[in-house]
Design a protein around this motif. Structure first.
Motif, PDB file in Angstrom:
ATOM      1  N   LEU A 143       0.681  -1.139  -0.190  1.00 60.10           N
ATOM      2  CA  LEU A 143       0.085  -0.168  -0.117  1.00 60.10           C
ATOM      3  C   LEU A 143       0.961   1.223  -0.008  1.00 60.10           C
ATOM      4  O   LEU A 143       0.498   2.106  -0.831  1.00 60.10           O
ATOM      5  N   GLN A 144       1.751   1.225   0.937  1.00 60.20           N
ATOM      6  CA  GLN A 144       2.653   2.553   0.873  1.00 60.20           C
ATOM      7  C   GLN A 144       3.526   2.617  -0.304  1.00 60.20           C
ATOM      8  O   GLN A 144       3.560   3.790  -0.852  1.00 60.20           O
ATOM      9  N   LEU A 145       4.096   1.656  -0.830  1.00 63.21           N
ATOM     10  CA  LEU A 145       4.499   1.888  -2.336  1.00 63.21           C
ATOM     11  C   LEU A 145       3.587   2.210  -3.437  1.00 63.21           C
ATOM     12  O   LEU A 145       3.915   3.356  -4.231  1.00 63.21           O
ATOM     13  N   TRP A 146       2.628   1.813  -3.329  1.00 60.15           N
ATOM     14  CA  TRP A 146       1.311   2.383  -4.381  1.00 60.15           C
ATOM     15  C   TRP A 146       1.117   3.687  -4.017  1.00 60.15           C
ATOM     16  O   TRP A 146       1.095   4.522  -4.791  1.00 60.15           O
ATOM     17  N   VAL A 147       0.862   4.164  -3.017  1.00 66.55           N
ATOM     18  CA  VAL A 147       0.638   5.526  -2.325  1.00 66.55           C
ATOM     19  C   VAL A 147       1.632   6.389  -2.832  1.00 66.55           C
ATOM     20  O   VAL A 147       1.508   7.556  -3.452  1.00 66.55           O
ATOM     21  N   MET A 151       1.749   9.819  -5.257  1.00 64.59           N
ATOM     22  CA  MET A 151       2.056  10.985  -4.928  1.00 64.59           C
ATOM     23  C   MET A 151       3.328  11.668  -5.670  1.00 64.59           C
ATOM     24  O   MET A 151       3.156  12.850  -5.770  1.00 64.59           O
ATOM     25  N   GLU A 152       4.040  10.771  -5.899  1.00 64.99           N
ATOM     26  CA  GLU A 152       5.283  11.501  -6.685  1.00 64.99           C
ATOM     27  C   GLU A 152       4.918  11.926  -8.181  1.00 64.99           C
ATOM     28  O   GLU A 152       5.428  13.117  -8.425  1.00 64.99           O
ATOM     29  N   LEU A 177      -0.124  14.485 -15.541  1.00 66.55           N
ATOM     30  CA  LEU A 177       0.592  13.871 -14.284  1.00 66.55           C
ATOM     31  C   LEU A 177       0.937  12.385 -14.362  1.00 66.55           C
ATOM     32  O   LEU A 177       2.163  11.956 -14.217  1.00 66.55           O
ATOM     33  N   GLY A 178      -0.020  11.674 -14.790  1.00 66.00           N
ATOM     34  CA  GLY A 178       0.158   9.991 -14.740  1.00 66.00           C
ATOM     35  C   GLY A 178      -0.172   9.528 -15.962  1.00 66.00           C
ATOM     36  O   GLY A 178      -0.304   8.326 -16.233  1.00 66.00           O
ATOM     37  N   ALA A 224      -9.850   4.892  -7.281  1.00 65.27           N
ATOM     38  CA  ALA A 224      -8.491   4.843  -6.862  1.00 65.27           C
ATOM     39  C   ALA A 224      -7.710   5.814  -6.794  1.00 65.27           C
ATOM     40  O   ALA A 224      -7.062   6.144  -5.831  1.00 65.27           O
ATOM     41  N   PHE A 225      -7.986   6.939  -7.663  1.00 64.74           N
ATOM     42  CA  PHE A 225      -7.232   8.160  -7.567  1.00 64.74           C
ATOM     43  C   PHE A 225      -7.382   8.945  -6.439  1.00 64.74           C
ATOM     44  O   PHE A 225      -6.781   9.526  -5.423  1.00 64.74           O
ATOM     45  N   ALA A 226      -8.877   9.054  -6.070  1.00 66.64           N
ATOM     46  CA  ALA A 226      -9.432   9.826  -4.960  1.00 66.64           C
ATOM     47  C   ALA A 226      -9.057   9.075  -3.576  1.00 66.64           C
ATOM     48  O   ALA A 226      -8.446   9.893  -2.648  1.00 66.64           O
TER      49      ALA A 226
END
Length: 492
Positions: A143-147, A151-152, A177-178, A224-226
């Motif tokens: 989860l942390q890597l995904w978030v 954010m990056e 952005l992505g 997922a984005f929100a």
């Protein structure tokens, strides 16, 4: 004749501008004095200069969803209470206005499923990591890597904006952005996206859903984005403004020297003068019905009827249609009383160690509960213990019944509530709206249909100010550029 008389002030303004060679807009209207309206007024003045008159219409209180409630002679946040450490626009506002960060008062959190606490935070970081691993494996790392990846990419917006780039629609902004990944994230649920990267269903049900309920009042079925933006707020260090977050709004309007008009805007109609659009803004207040003419109009309030807005648009061909879904109602109850710790499995209140309780899908009658600190925290302040009377903030989808209050509290002195249409009901199937409704008519709140937070609103405000500026001076190369990711690696 009456119509000609109404156009005289606008014609006079245009003639004066032509006579002096001043190509800047004469007057700008901003509808709404929340964080979006106050921020866009500030950014518009930055770009167009101090000689442009900016009128800000507000039917309620300056600050919008940044608000406080007084309890027992202290003020507490009833709206957005915390800001993320990566909220760069808000950080900059605080610095410009000479405001200060509120002193942090630590507190532990837990997640409640209606019967027991499924996860409890401790004071030891390594023990917290071990508990997460023991219950959920490496799902928390995934989860942390995904978030962090999301954010990056999102942080690129600050570099784009620093170089004057703007976007006419939410889809164009997300793509810059992505690329397609961000567009797909607006159409795919949080749960589906996390399952794809190996996060377990149990972790989603217990932890992810609890965070989303606390922040949005919604489930892991939201886009997922929100969801990623919300989960980022749960992972980073948080801060608040000493004296209340709403001070940012009033401070920006004062800094901008905006003319705040306390009135309800009812309609915006298009008038053409020498082939140039001019917008007539109609409003109502205690003095009656009035109107004025503007070169640029920014709507900085939701346009869905659920939000209490009833602005209509006239004279536009094709007609302006703002098709948006419903908003998620959230009730904030500030309860001054004694927590019923037995409900959470602690018969002795002295042993209850938590300042925040998040919830899974059950119980359904409340979303989260916090032991609040006032907006002014003195050096000697300490958080009240559970056996003492304290001010608790309860977020719920509906007003709490007396029986529900008795479930959560042994007794209480007072209950004060604020009802918000806090966030859109985010749907992975809904279309993404546009910022630009007409040539110089913009809807700032379009971005909250992709993600909703104080900083996201500030990002939207900067984008709309740049969009208005670039369109006014026909610098179209600065709008909707599709190759900005490449430019970041080269010229930017």
């Amino acid at each position: 004749m009456a119509r000609a008389a109404r156009l005289l002030p606008a014609l006079a303004a245009l003639l004066a501008a032509a006579a002096t060679g001043d190509a800047r807009p004469s007057k700008i209207a901003v509808v709404g004095a929340g964080v979006g309206g106050s921020a866009v007024a500030h950014f518009l003045q930055q770009h167009f200069g101090p000689r442009v008159q900016i009128d800000v219409f507000e039917k309620g209180t300056v600050g919008g969803r940044l608000a406080t409630i007084s309890v027992n002679k202290q003020h507490y946040e009833s709206g957005a209470a915390s800001l993320h450490s990566l909220s760069l626009h808000m950080q900059d506002f605080v610095k410009q206005l000479g405001l200060r960060h509120r002193r942090e008062v630590g507190g532990r959190s837990a997640i409640f499923n209606g019967e027991s606490l499924v996860l409890e935070e401790t004071d030891w970081y390594l023990l917290n990591l071990f508990r997460l691993w023991w219950h959920y494996g490496i799902s928390f790392l995934r989860l942390q890597l995904w978030v962090e990846e999301v954010m990056e990419k999102f942080m690129r917006i600050y570099k784009y904006q620093a170089h004057g780039y703007a976007f006419s629609g939410v889809e164009e902004l997300l793509y810059s952005l992505g690329e397609a990944a961000f567009i797909n994230m607006s159409r795919r649920s949080v749960a589906e996206s996390l399952l794809r990267v190996g996060v377990s269903q149990r972790f989603i049900d217990d932890v992810v859903s609890a965070v989303l309920r606390a922040s949005y009042g919604q489930s892991a079925a939201m886009p997922a984005f929100a969801g990623a933006m919300s989960l980022a707020g749960a992972q980073g260090s948080l801060w608040s403004v000493e004296g209340g977050n709403k001070l940012v709004c009033s401070g920006l309007l004062k800094l901008t020297k905006a003319n705040v008009i306390h009135a309800t805007v009812t309609s915006v109609t298009l008038q053409q003068t020498d082939g140039k659009p001019l917008y007539q803004v109609w409003y109502e207040n205690e003095a009656g019905v009035g109107s004025d003419y503007y070169d640029i109009v920014v709507i900085a309030t939701p346009l869905h009827p659920d939000s209490g807005s009833s602005i209509t648009f006239g004279g536009f061909d094709p007609p302006i249609a703002v098709a948006q879904g419903p908003f998620q109602p959230t009730v904030v109850s500030l309860v001054h009383g004694y927590l019923n710790s037995s409900y959470f499995g602690f018969p002795d209140p002295k042993l209850f160690p938590f300042a925040t309780i998040l919830t899974t899908d059950f119980p359904s009658f409340f979303l989260a509960l916090d032991n609040l600190c006032p907006v002014n925290v003195s050096a000697s302040f300490r958080r009240r213990q559970p056996q003492e009377a304290a001010v608790w903030r309860v977020r719920s989808p509906q007003p709490l019944l007396r029986s529900q209050l008795k479930t959560l509290f042994r007794s209480y002195y007072s209950v004060q509530t604020a009802e918000w249409q806090a966030h859109p009901v985010h749907s992975p199937h809904g279309p993404l709206p546009r910022f630009m409704l007409h040539d110089q008519l913009f809807h700032l709140n379009a971005l909250e249909w992709a993600a909703s937070s104080v900083e996201v609103t500030a990002v939207a405000a900067k984008n709309v100010a740049l969009l208005a500026f670039n369109r006014w001076y026909q610098d179209l190369d600065k709008i909707d550029q599709k190759d900005l990711m490449h430019k970041v690696k080269t010229e930017l």
